[in-house]
Scaffold this motif. Structure first.
Motif, PDB file in Angstrom:
ATOM      1  N   THR A  40       0.821  -1.218   0.000  1.00  0.00           N
ATOM      2  CA  THR A  40       0.000   0.000   0.000  1.00  0.00           C
ATOM      3  C   THR A  40       0.851   1.263   0.000  1.00  0.00           C
ATOM      4  OG1 THR A  40      -0.260   0.088   2.405  1.00  0.00           O
ATOM      5  CG2 THR A  40      -1.920  -1.158   1.171  1.00  0.00           C
ATOM      6  N   TYR A  44       0.329   4.865  -2.155  1.00  0.00           N
ATOM      7  CA  TYR A  44       0.448   6.273  -1.733  1.00  0.00           C
ATOM      8  C   TYR A  44       1.540   6.985  -2.536  1.00  0.00           C
ATOM      9  CZ  TYR A  44      -2.964   5.605   1.881  1.00  0.00           C
ATOM     10  OH  TYR A  44      -4.163   5.371   2.513  1.00  0.00           O
ATOM     11  N   ARG A  45       2.602   6.245  -2.847  1.00  0.00           N
ATOM     12  CA  ARG A  45       3.674   6.829  -3.661  1.00  0.00           C
ATOM     13  C   ARG A  45       3.164   7.153  -5.073  1.00  0.00           C
ATOM     14  NH1 ARG A  45       9.006   6.149  -1.983  1.00  0.00           N
ATOM     15  NH2 ARG A  45       9.147   5.320   0.127  1.00  0.00           N
ATOM     16  N   ARG A 113      -6.731   9.287   1.416  1.00  0.00           N
ATOM     17  CA  ARG A 113      -6.891   8.076   2.241  1.00  0.00           C
ATOM     18  C   ARG A 113      -8.220   7.387   1.931  1.00  0.00           C
ATOM     19  NH1 ARG A 113      -2.463   7.702   5.025  1.00  0.00           N
ATOM     20  NH2 ARG A 113      -3.073   5.561   5.373  1.00  0.00           N
ATOM     21  N   ARG A 134       0.691   1.113   6.900  1.00  0.00           N
ATOM     22  CA  ARG A 134       0.727   1.753   8.221  1.00  0.00           C
ATOM     23  C   ARG A 134      -0.578   1.553   8.984  1.00  0.00           C
ATOM     24  NH1 ARG A 134       4.718   2.447   5.651  1.00  0.00           N
ATOM     25  NH2 ARG A 134       6.335   4.029   5.897  1.00  0.00           N
ATOM     26  N   ASP A 135      -1.667   1.331   8.245  1.00  0.00           N
ATOM     27  CA  ASP A 135      -3.001   1.319   8.874  1.00  0.00           C
ATOM     28  C   ASP A 135      -3.817   0.110   8.423  1.00  0.00           C
ATOM     29  OD1 ASP A 135      -3.276   2.042   6.211  1.00  0.00           O
ATOM     30  OD2 ASP A 135      -4.879   3.489   6.583  1.00  0.00           O
ATOM     31  N   ARG A 187      10.132  10.803   9.299  1.00  0.00           N
ATOM     32  CA  ARG A 187       8.969  10.154   8.672  1.00  0.00           C
ATOM     33  C   ARG A 187       8.135   9.409   9.727  1.00  0.00           C
ATOM     34  NH1 ARG A 187       8.129   6.543   4.052  1.00  0.00           N
ATOM     35  NH2 ARG A 187      10.330   6.198   3.645  1.00  0.00           N
ATOM     36  N   ASP A 191       4.220  10.082  10.260  1.00  0.00           N
ATOM     37  CA  ASP A 191       3.243   8.992  10.100  1.00  0.00           C
ATOM     38  C   ASP A 191       2.480   8.719  11.404  1.00  0.00           C
ATOM     39  OD1 ASP A 191       4.114   8.778   7.484  1.00  0.00           O
ATOM     40  OD2 ASP A 191       5.309   6.970   7.794  1.00  0.00           O
ATOM     41  N   ARG A 194      -0.051  12.151  12.335  1.00  0.00           N
ATOM     42  CA  ARG A 194      -1.103  12.708  11.470  1.00  0.00           C
ATOM     43  C   ARG A 194      -2.489  12.369  12.035  1.00  0.00           C
ATOM     44  NH1 ARG A 194       0.314   8.450   6.964  1.00  0.00           N
ATOM     45  NH2 ARG A 194      -0.950   6.743   7.739  1.00  0.00           N
TER      46      ARG A 194
HETATM   47  O1   DC Z   1       6.006   1.870   2.952  1.00  0.00           O
HETATM   48  P1   DC Z   1       6.531   3.118   2.264  1.00  0.00           P
HETATM   49  O2   DC Z   1       7.706   3.723   2.996  1.00  0.00           O
HETATM   50  O3   DC Z   1       6.759   2.931   0.796  1.00  0.00           O
HETATM   51  O4   DC Z   1       5.317   4.157   2.394  1.00  0.00           O
HETATM   52  C1   DC Z   1       5.423   5.467   1.920  1.00  0.00           C
HETATM   53  C2   DC Z   1       4.548   6.422   2.730  1.00  0.00           C
HETATM   54  O5   DC Z   1       3.175   6.151   2.469  1.00  0.00           O
HETATM   55  C3   DC Z   1       4.703   6.377   4.240  1.00  0.00           C
HETATM   56  O6   DC Z   1       5.622   7.338   4.708  1.00  0.00           O
HETATM   57  C4   DC Z   1       3.331   6.693   4.761  1.00  0.00           C
HETATM   58  C5   DC Z   1       2.402   6.369   3.628  1.00  0.00           C
HETATM   59  N1   DC Z   1       1.571   5.190   3.868  1.00  0.00           N
HETATM   60  C6   DC Z   1       0.413   5.373   4.573  1.00  0.00           C
HETATM   61  O7   DC Z   1       0.143   6.486   5.008  1.00  0.00           O
HETATM   62  N2   DC Z   1      -0.433   4.335   4.782  1.00  0.00           N
HETATM   63  C7   DC Z   1      -0.136   3.115   4.315  1.00  0.00           C
HETATM   64  N3   DC Z   1      -0.997   2.114   4.520  1.00  0.00           N
HETATM   65  C8   DC Z   1       1.070   2.890   3.607  1.00  0.00           C
HETATM   66  C9   DC Z   1       1.920   3.962   3.413  1.00  0.00           C
END
Ligand code: DC
Length: 232
Positions: A40, A44-45, A113, A134-135, A187, A191, A194
Motif C-alpha cells: 500500500t 500512496y507513492r 486516504r 501503516r493502517d 517520517r 506517520d 497525522r
Molecule cells: O512503505 P513506504 O515507505 O513505501 O510508504 C510510503 C509512505 O506512504 C509512508 O511514509 C506513509 C504512507 N503510507 C500510509 O500512510 N499508509 C499506508 N498504509 C502505507 C503507506
C-alpha cells in the motif's frame, strides 16, 4: 511454493514504520502461501507521483480540497511485483527521492486516504492477501485474521536503507547512515502524528522486532504465525 489456497484464505496485515522490513517479509510470506502481495506504500507513492506531475503540490498545501480532481479516474494495479499508475509502469519512478520526501504530506490528506481505502478493500475482498502499510490492521482490514506490527531500531533501519542504496549504485551520492536515520525518524513522527489513520499498533497485532533478526528469521516467524491461524 507451498500453496495453501485449498484452506480458507485469510488476510495478513503487516504494519510498521519505514524500513522495518515489511515489504521484504510480506513479499516472501505471500509467495510461500500462494497469496497476493499488496504494497500500500506503493499506492500512496503513486498518488504522490500523480500530484507532483500535475504541478499542484503547492496549491494542495494551501487547499487540500483540490486533490479531489486528481483522484478522479485514478487507476493503480499490481502486475507481479510491478506497479502501474493509469496503465504506466511507475515501479522505479515512485522510489525517487522527491516522491519519498512528499509522500507523508500527500498520504495525510483525507480524500487520498478515503480513495485508497476503497481500492485496498476491494483488492483484498476475496482474501488470500498479504497487505503491508501503516493502517492495514487498524483501518483497512481490522478483521484481518493475522495482524503483525514490525518494528526495528531507527539506527538499524538506517543501516539497512544505506546498504540498499549503496548496492543500487547509480550516479546519485548515497546519504550517510546518520542522515538516513534523521530522515527515518522524521517520517516516523509524521506517520505517527497525522490526524487520519496514523501509524499505530492494533491491540491484537503481534509485535515482531526485526532489529536483530535476519530476513529468514523474520519470514519464519510471520509464516509460522500464519500457518497456526490457517490450521487453527
Ligand atoms: O512503505 P513506504 O515507505 O513505501 O510508504 C510510503 C509512505 O506512504 C509512508 O511514509 C506513509 C504512507 N503510507 C500510509 O500512510 N499508509 C499506508 N498504509 C502505507 C503507506
Amino acid at each position: 511454493m507451498e500453496n495453501r489456497i485449498g484452506t480458507r484464505p485469510i488476510i495478513i496485515a503487516i504494519d510498521g514504520p519505514a524500513a522495518s522490513g515489511k515489504s521484504t517479509t510480506a513479499k516472501i510470506v505471500a509467495g510461500k502461501l500462494g497469496y497476493t502481495y499488496i504494497d500500500t506504500g506503493a499506492m500512496y507513492r503513486s498518488v504522490t507521483l500523480r500530484v507532483l506531475r500535475s504541478g499542484l503540490l503547492d496549491a494542495l498545501r494551501r487547499d487540500a480540497g483540490q486533490v479531489a480532481g486528481l483522484l478522479r479516474d485514478l487507476t493503480i494495479e499490481f502486475r507481479g511485483d510491478r506497479v502501474f499508475l493509469d496503465g504506466e509502469d511507475v515501479s522505479e519512478a515512485i522510489r525517487e527521492n522527491l516522491v519519498s520526501r512528499e509522500v507523508s504530506f500527500v498520504s495525510s490528506l483525507k480524500p487520498v486516504r478515503d480513495r485508497l481505502l476503497e481500492l485496498q478493500q476491494s483488492m483484498g475482498a476475496a482474501r488470500g492477501v498479504v497487505m503491508d502499510g501503516r493502517d492495514i490492521g487498524t483501518v483497512v482490514f481490522p478483521d484481518a485474521e493475522l495482524k503483525i506490527f514490525l518494528v526495528a531500531d531507527p539506527r538499524e533501519r538506517a543501516r539497512r536503507r544505506h546498504a540498499e542504496l549503496a548496492k543500487k549504485g547509480g550516479s546519485a551520492t548515497v546519504p550517510t547512515v546518520e542522515e538516513l536515520e534523521e530522515e527515518i525518524r522524521q517520517r516516523d513522527r509524521e506517520d505517527e502524528q497525522r490526524t487520519h489513520a496514523p501509524l499505530k499498533r492494533h491491540p491484537d497485532a503481534v509485535v515482531v522486532d526485526t532489529s536483530i533478526l535476519t530476513i529468514e528469521e523474520q519470514v519464519a516467524q510471520v509464516y509460522g504465525l500464519a500457518v497456526k491461524v490457517l490450521e487453527g
